[in-house]
Design a protein around this motif. Sequence first.
Motif, PDB file in Angstrom:
ATOM      1  N   GLY A  52       0.792  -1.222   0.000  1.00  0.00           N
ATOM      2  CA  GLY A  52       0.000   0.000   0.000  1.00  0.00           C
ATOM      3  C   GLY A  52       0.822   1.269   0.000  1.00  0.00           C
ATOM      4  N   CYS A  53       2.151   1.148   0.115  1.00  0.00           N
ATOM      5  CA  CYS A  53       2.996   2.342   0.157  1.00  0.00           C
ATOM      6  C   CYS A  53       3.340   2.776  -1.263  1.00  0.00           C
ATOM      7  CB  CYS A  53       4.264   2.072   0.964  1.00  0.00           C
ATOM      8  SG  CYS A  53       5.254   3.570   1.212  1.00  0.00           S
ATOM      9  N   ARG A  54       2.605   3.732  -1.775  1.00  0.00           N
ATOM     10  CA  ARG A  54       2.846   4.239  -3.123  1.00  0.00           C
ATOM     11  C   ARG A  54       4.199   4.950  -3.207  1.00  0.00           C
ATOM     12  NH1 ARG A  54      -2.108   5.003  -6.059  1.00  0.00           N
ATOM     13  NH2 ARG A  54      -1.357   6.951  -6.961  1.00  0.00           N
ATOM     14  N   LEU A 260       2.560  -8.575  -4.585  1.00  0.00           N
ATOM     15  CA  LEU A 260       3.067  -7.927  -5.796  1.00  0.00           C
ATOM     16  C   LEU A 260       1.951  -7.626  -6.783  1.00  0.00           C
ATOM     17  CD1 LEU A 260       6.435  -9.793  -6.496  1.00  0.00           C
ATOM     18  CD2 LEU A 260       6.084  -7.547  -5.470  1.00  0.00           C
ATOM     19  N   THR A 261       0.913  -8.451  -6.802  1.00  0.00           N
ATOM     20  CA  THR A 261      -0.211  -8.181  -7.700  1.00  0.00           C
ATOM     21  C   THR A 261      -1.008  -6.964  -7.234  1.00  0.00           C
ATOM     22  OG1 THR A 261      -1.744  -9.651  -6.520  1.00  0.00           O
ATOM     23  CG2 THR A 261      -0.406 -10.632  -8.258  1.00  0.00           C
ATOM     24  N   ARG A 262      -0.870  -6.597  -5.971  1.00  0.00           N
ATOM     25  CA  ARG A 262      -1.620  -5.467  -5.426  1.00  0.00           C
ATOM     26  C   ARG A 262      -0.921  -4.125  -5.659  1.00  0.00           C
ATOM     27  NH1 ARG A 262      -2.429  -6.323   0.671  1.00  0.00           N
ATOM     28  NH2 ARG A 262      -3.427  -4.291   0.403  1.00  0.00           N
ATOM     29  N   LEU A 263       0.331  -4.168  -6.075  1.00  0.00           N
ATOM     30  CA  LEU A 263       1.061  -2.922  -6.271  1.00  0.00           C
ATOM     31  C   LEU A 263       0.469  -2.118  -7.423  1.00  0.00           C
ATOM     32  CD1 LEU A 263       4.762  -4.127  -5.915  1.00  0.00           C
ATOM     33  CD2 LEU A 263       3.523  -2.629  -4.344  1.00  0.00           C
ATOM     34  N   THR A 264       0.261  -0.844  -7.180  1.00  0.00           N
ATOM     35  CA  THR A 264      -0.214   0.043  -8.239  1.00  0.00           C
ATOM     36  C   THR A 264       0.897   0.220  -9.265  1.00  0.00           C
ATOM     37  OG1 THR A 264      -1.554   1.231  -6.625  1.00  0.00           O
ATOM     38  CG2 THR A 264      -1.152   2.329  -8.726  1.00  0.00           C
ATOM     39  N   ARG A 265       0.543   0.174 -10.537  1.00  0.00           N
ATOM     40  CA  ARG A 265       1.560   0.340 -11.578  1.00  0.00           C
ATOM     41  C   ARG A 265       2.236   1.694 -11.448  1.00  0.00           C
ATOM     42  NH1 ARG A 265       1.632  -3.337 -15.515  1.00  0.00           N
ATOM     43  NH2 ARG A 265       2.623  -1.897 -16.960  1.00  0.00           N
ATOM     44  N   ILE A 266       3.524   1.709 -11.698  1.00  0.00           N
ATOM     45  CA  ILE A 266       4.343   2.894 -11.454  1.00  0.00           C
ATOM     46  C   ILE A 266       3.868   4.077 -12.282  1.00  0.00           C
ATOM     47  CG2 ILE A 266       6.672   3.822 -11.745  1.00  0.00           C
ATOM     48  CD1 ILE A 266       7.686   1.013 -11.041  1.00  0.00           C
ATOM     49  N   GLU A 267       3.492   3.805 -13.545  1.00  0.00           N
ATOM     50  CA  GLU A 267       3.070   4.930 -14.384  1.00  0.00           C
ATOM     51  C   GLU A 267       1.805   5.594 -13.851  1.00  0.00           C
ATOM     52  OE1 GLU A 267       2.164   1.243 -17.031  1.00  0.00           O
ATOM     53  OE2 GLU A 267       3.472   1.779 -15.358  1.00  0.00           O
ATOM     54  N   GLU A 268       0.929   4.828 -13.213  1.00  0.00           N
ATOM     55  CA  GLU A 268      -0.284   5.403 -12.632  1.00  0.00           C
ATOM     56  C   GLU A 268       0.059   6.354 -11.486  1.00  0.00           C
ATOM     57  OE1 GLU A 268      -3.099   2.418 -11.537  1.00  0.00           O
ATOM     58  OE2 GLU A 268      -2.869   1.308 -13.416  1.00  0.00           O
ATOM     59  N   ILE A 269       1.045   5.986 -10.691  1.00  0.00           N
ATOM     60  CA  ILE A 269       1.463   6.870  -9.593  1.00  0.00           C
ATOM     61  C   ILE A 269       2.154   8.102 -10.155  1.00  0.00           C
ATOM     62  CG2 ILE A 269       2.811   7.023  -7.471  1.00  0.00           C
ATOM     63  CD1 ILE A 269       2.638   3.992  -7.247  1.00  0.00           C
ATOM     64  N   ALA A 270       3.040   7.893 -11.139  1.00  0.00           N
ATOM     65  CA  ALA A 270       3.785   9.016 -11.714  1.00  0.00           C
ATOM     66  C   ALA A 270       2.860  10.037 -12.362  1.00  0.00           C
ATOM     67  CB  ALA A 270       4.798   8.491 -12.734  1.00  0.00           C
ATOM     68  N   GLU A 271       1.774   9.561 -12.968  1.00  0.00           N
ATOM     69  CA  GLU A 271       0.841  10.482 -13.637  1.00  0.00           C
ATOM     70  C   GLU A 271       0.135  11.421 -12.674  1.00  0.00           C
ATOM     71  OE1 GLU A 271      -1.772   7.942 -15.750  1.00  0.00           O
ATOM     72  OE2 GLU A 271      -0.352   7.507 -17.389  1.00  0.00           O
ATOM     73  N   THR A 272       0.071  11.056 -11.387  1.00  0.00           N
ATOM     74  CA  THR A 272      -0.617  11.915 -10.410  1.00  0.00           C
ATOM     75  C   THR A 272       0.266  13.059  -9.917  1.00  0.00           C
ATOM     76  OG1 THR A 272       0.087  10.601  -8.488  1.00  0.00           O
ATOM     77  CG2 THR A 272      -1.934   9.919  -9.619  1.00  0.00           C
ATOM     78  N   VAL A 292       8.652  14.823  -1.983  1.00  0.00           N
ATOM     79  CA  VAL A 292       8.404  13.510  -1.389  1.00  0.00           C
ATOM     80  C   VAL A 292       6.984  13.427  -0.855  1.00  0.00           C
ATOM     81  CG1 VAL A 292       9.032  11.979   0.526  1.00  0.00           C
ATOM     82  CG2 VAL A 292      10.814  13.037  -0.866  1.00  0.00           C
ATOM     83  N   GLU A 293       6.485  14.508  -0.264  1.00  0.00           N
ATOM     84  CA  GLU A 293       5.137  14.501   0.304  1.00  0.00           C
ATOM     85  C   GLU A 293       4.053  14.443  -0.763  1.00  0.00           C
ATOM     86  OE1 GLU A 293       4.374  14.130   3.521  1.00  0.00           O
ATOM     87  OE2 GLU A 293       6.541  13.869   3.695  1.00  0.00           O
ATOM     88  N   GLN A 294       4.430  14.651  -2.028  1.00  0.00           N
ATOM     89  CA  GLN A 294       3.450  14.536  -3.104  1.00  0.00           C
ATOM     90  C   GLN A 294       2.968  13.091  -3.287  1.00  0.00           C
ATOM     91  OE1 GLN A 294       2.159  16.959  -4.995  1.00  0.00           O
ATOM     92  NE2 GLN A 294       3.417  18.675  -4.325  1.00  0.00           N
ATOM     93  N   VAL A 295       3.761  12.139  -2.773  1.00  0.00           N
ATOM     94  CA  VAL A 295       3.434  10.720  -2.955  1.00  0.00           C
ATOM     95  C   VAL A 295       3.025  10.144  -1.607  1.00  0.00           C
ATOM     96  CG1 VAL A 295       4.200   8.536  -3.927  1.00  0.00           C
ATOM     97  CG2 VAL A 295       5.276  10.667  -4.672  1.00  0.00           C
ATOM     98  N   GLU A 296       1.876   9.500  -1.573  1.00  0.00           N
ATOM     99  CA  GLU A 296       1.336   8.961  -0.326  1.00  0.00           C
ATOM    100  C   GLU A 296       2.190   7.806   0.186  1.00  0.00           C
ATOM    101  OE1 GLU A 296      -2.812   6.882   1.326  1.00  0.00           O
ATOM    102  OE2 GLU A 296      -2.569   7.440  -0.787  1.00  0.00           O
ATOM    103  N   ALA A 297       2.438   7.836   1.494  1.00  0.00           N
ATOM    104  CA  ALA A 297       3.168   6.755   2.149  1.00  0.00           C
ATOM    105  C   ALA A 297       2.204   5.947   3.011  1.00  0.00           C
ATOM    106  CB  ALA A 297       4.303   7.307   3.003  1.00  0.00           C
TER     107      ALA A 297
END
Length: 378
Positions: A52-54, A260-272, A292-297
């Motif tokens: 869950g740690c994006r 590992l199947t639950r991980l959000t794809r990297i491009e989806e996180i980067a697009e935000t 760093v705070e732009q990405v949810e931990a």
Amino acid sequence: MSASLASGPPPHLPTHPPTTALRQRLAELRGPTVAPQPLDARALAALAANPGCRRRALLDGAGVNKAVLANALGSPSGFGQSQFAFMRGNAFEAKVKADGGAELLRLLAPDRPEDAAVSTPDLSAAGPEGRAARTALALREATESDGWTFLDHPMLALEVAGSPVYLEPDAVVVAPDGRWTVIEIKSFPMIDAAADAAKVGAAARQSAVYVLALERVAARTTGASVHDRVLLVCPKDFSNLPTASVVDVRKQLSVTRRQLTRLTRIEEIAETLPEGTTFDPGLPKEELKEAVEQVEAAYAPECLAACELAFHCRGRSREAGAVETLGRSVRGELGGLRTVDAVLAAARGVAGDPDDPTVAALRRAAALRSEALGGAAC
């Protein structure tokens, strides 16, 4: 030692490479002059333990060196191995791999005839992609043969959240019947045939990642099977003599595959992220913190043993009064109460729905505490 036959590729782990646009985006996130930090099995196991740690997913996928980033943020991690421990580990590994892995094979298969031939294929190639392809070819050739094969530091490929990861186990042994076994070599001792449980657990999680990567190759190799038990080799007692223990990694393998199947794809996180966001450690500290705070931990106390950014994330979590700082189990018990202040207010009876079982339990606990302390309020 039993083996489980790989019946197909791990579910939901795609095989397509990242696009050029994504590679460029990840390079921007690292910083224009910063070389990527490759993921290893230890980091991947830690990532799978907290899907869950994006923040970690993106930083690891982009190849950001989190130890350097933590220093730049003013929250050094203290991670790393001493030079002495590093040298001792390398010396022990070289000792047990000598003579074409003869000692490892003795530990793995004590009934194997001493004069049995052992193949040690050359796995060198250009770049990690080339080494992974050469390893896959060597594994297929070894499975088709009727002898023993010892692969020293093979290269395996696994795609995680849309980004390829190259993994390098200490060794893999292919038996005459086509069974593949991961060998994990550690420098911590086995005293009276037992080792530190926490260290063995970490080794098991790391080895499970290797088994998962091997399954992908086995799925394309006729007659191949991958052991769901690995051979852990350590120094015996207080000597430098090797001893071994078979470690069952079925549970770790199942958990790792699912996480590992639950991980959000990297491009989806980067697009935000806003355009121009970068985690270049050369930025001023405040700008870097803002990025760093732009990405949810998803901080939890367990991160302290697995992530270089844990001290930074813990500090931010404490500043926000988040209940996650108390542990995942506590967070699960508190339902919709997300901050420590909200928990205390519910316990004191100044907030919260009295019909909520969580609130009722907190008020009951506060009353019992007050009674035990002679009326002192929480």
